[in-house]
Design a protein around this motif. Sequence first.
Motif, PDB file in Angstrom:
ATOM      1  N   MET A  81       0.850  -1.196   0.000  1.00  0.00           N
ATOM      2  CA  MET A  81       0.000   0.000   0.000  1.00  0.00           C
ATOM      3  C   MET A  81       0.885   1.246   0.000  1.00  0.00           C
ATOM      4  N   THR A  82       0.629   2.164  -0.936  1.00  0.00           N
ATOM      5  CA  THR A  82       1.377   3.414  -1.028  1.00  0.00           C
ATOM      6  C   THR A  82       0.444   4.581  -0.745  1.00  0.00           C
ATOM      7  N   ASP A  83       0.789   5.381   0.255  1.00  0.00           N
ATOM      8  CA  ASP A  83      -0.028   6.527   0.638  1.00  0.00           C
ATOM      9  C   ASP A  83       0.562   7.811   0.068  1.00  0.00           C
ATOM     10  N   TYR A  84      -0.311   8.761  -0.230  1.00  0.00           N
ATOM     11  CA  TYR A  84       0.110  10.041  -0.799  1.00  0.00           C
ATOM     12  C   TYR A  84      -0.394  11.197   0.063  1.00  0.00           C
ATOM     13  N   PHE A  85       0.504  12.101   0.385  1.00  0.00           N
ATOM     14  CA  PHE A  85       0.175  13.320   1.120  1.00  0.00           C
ATOM     15  C   PHE A  85       0.195  14.478   0.120  1.00  0.00           C
ATOM     16  N   TRP A  86      -0.856  15.258   0.135  1.00  0.00           N
ATOM     17  CA  TRP A  86      -1.025  16.313  -0.864  1.00  0.00           C
ATOM     18  C   TRP A  86      -1.008  17.706  -0.242  1.00  0.00           C
ATOM     19  N   LYS A  97       6.073   4.724   6.116  1.00  0.00           N
ATOM     20  CA  LYS A  97       6.815   5.841   5.530  1.00  0.00           C
ATOM     21  C   LYS A  97       7.690   5.432   4.348  1.00  0.00           C
ATOM     22  N   ASP A  98       8.139   4.204   4.349  1.00  0.00           N
ATOM     23  CA  ASP A  98       8.994   3.743   3.252  1.00  0.00           C
ATOM     24  C   ASP A  98       8.237   3.664   1.932  1.00  0.00           C
ATOM     25  N   ASN A  99       6.917   3.614   2.004  1.00  0.00           N
ATOM     26  CA  ASN A  99       6.100   3.503   0.796  1.00  0.00           C
ATOM     27  C   ASN A  99       5.117   4.670   0.683  1.00  0.00           C
ATOM     28  N   SER A 100       5.582   5.860   1.028  1.00  0.00           N
ATOM     29  CA  SER A 100       4.706   7.026   0.997  1.00  0.00           C
ATOM     30  C   SER A 100       5.378   8.205   0.297  1.00  0.00           C
ATOM     31  N   PHE A 101       4.541   9.084  -0.253  1.00  0.00           N
ATOM     32  CA  PHE A 101       5.027  10.252  -0.982  1.00  0.00           C
ATOM     33  C   PHE A 101       4.294  11.509  -0.531  1.00  0.00           C
ATOM     34  N   MET A 102       5.023  12.608  -0.509  1.00  0.00           N
ATOM     35  CA  MET A 102       4.429  13.929  -0.343  1.00  0.00           C
ATOM     36  C   MET A 102       4.480  14.619  -1.694  1.00  0.00           C
ATOM     37  N   VAL A 103       3.328  15.123  -2.161  1.00  0.00           N
ATOM     38  CA  VAL A 103       3.275  15.838  -3.440  1.00  0.00           C
ATOM     39  C   VAL A 103       3.080  17.322  -3.145  1.00  0.00           C
ATOM     40  N   GLY A 104       4.011  18.150  -3.622  1.00  0.00           N
ATOM     41  CA  GLY A 104       3.909  19.576  -3.369  1.00  0.00           C
ATOM     42  C   GLY A 104       4.558  20.381  -4.471  1.00  0.00           C
ATOM     43  N   ASP A 105       4.233  21.669  -4.513  1.00  0.00           N
ATOM     44  CA  ASP A 105       4.736  22.526  -5.592  1.00  0.00           C
ATOM     45  C   ASP A 105       5.896  23.415  -5.161  1.00  0.00           C
ATOM     46  N   ARG A 106       6.350  23.264  -3.926  1.00  0.00           N
ATOM     47  CA  ARG A 106       7.424  24.118  -3.438  1.00  0.00           C
ATOM     48  C   ARG A 106       8.521  23.302  -2.761  1.00  0.00           C
ATOM     49  N   ALA A 107       9.676  23.933  -2.628  1.00  0.00           N
ATOM     50  CA  ALA A 107      10.819  23.262  -2.017  1.00  0.00           C
ATOM     51  C   ALA A 107      10.510  22.854  -0.578  1.00  0.00           C
ATOM     52  N   LEU A 108       9.731  23.663   0.129  1.00  0.00           N
ATOM     53  CA  LEU A 108       9.435  23.358   1.524  1.00  0.00           C
ATOM     54  C   LEU A 108       8.629  22.074   1.684  1.00  0.00           C
ATOM     55  N   ASP A 109       7.837  21.719   0.662  1.00  0.00           N
ATOM     56  CA  ASP A 109       7.091  20.458   0.708  1.00  0.00           C
ATOM     57  C   ASP A 109       8.039  19.260   0.650  1.00  0.00           C
ATOM     58  N   ILE A 110       9.043  19.380  -0.208  1.00  0.00           N
ATOM     59  CA  ILE A 110      10.022  18.290  -0.351  1.00  0.00           C
ATOM     60  C   ILE A 110      10.869  18.171   0.908  1.00  0.00           C
ATOM     61  N   GLU A 111      11.264  19.312   1.454  1.00  0.00           N
ATOM     62  CA  GLU A 111      12.060  19.304   2.676  1.00  0.00           C
ATOM     63  C   GLU A 111      11.281  18.694   3.833  1.00  0.00           C
ATOM     64  N   ALA A 112      10.009  19.044   3.945  1.00  0.00           N
ATOM     65  CA  ALA A 112       9.165  18.481   5.001  1.00  0.00           C
ATOM     66  C   ALA A 112       9.029  16.972   4.846  1.00  0.00           C
TER      67      ALA A 112
END
Length: 205
Positions: A1-6, A155-170
């Motif tokens: 199962m892969t979860d996505y944070f938006w 967490k090993d199978n999860s992604f955060m999707v964001g449009d800014r650098a701070l999303d990736i850093e978080a």
Amino acid sequence: MTDYFWDFDGTLYDTYRGMVKSFVIACTESGFKVESDQVYKSMRRTSLHQTFAIFLKNVDFKKKQRIVTRYETVEKSEQTNDRPFKGAAEVCKWVIEQNGRNFLVTHRNKSALNMLKRDQFTSLFTGCVTSENNFPRKPNPASLNFLCDQYQVDKDNSFMVGDRALDIEAAHKAGIKGILFDPDDIIFVETVPDKRIKSLLKIIV
């Protein structure tokens, strides 16, 4: 199962048009001339909060508060025109079809939830964090960690999707992967995203 944070603004929903317009109107009415393109780039590369700080750095507190209040009033009326990005619904449904879950992590207030409800997106999300939850702002990972703990996210199978650098850093601070959605290729990142896309549909392929 892969979860996505938006993230919401500029990722799930195309809200910058209304945000930039509202910012320009609020500043112009108070005698400050600002360029839409520069406001947009600042919002994308930093945040709305920091954009106010940058453009109004020499403005006294009371006047700044009046501008912010005016911005909020105009931006609320602009929300009637805000819609999801192309592919947003398809990707969220695809995540669920793959037995994954979608979570919302935004600095925006409950207006984000109202727009999700209006556009029949609510059922696509398992959990959410908005400004009303009073977590530290991204790139602090507290909001992500809260959702991960509450919903027992792998967490090993999860992604955060964001449009800014701070999303990736978080995302990386929380121990999950980061997908940078940068449709106009204007974001500079020190924390390298695990994937960089110009279309949300690229998450599927």
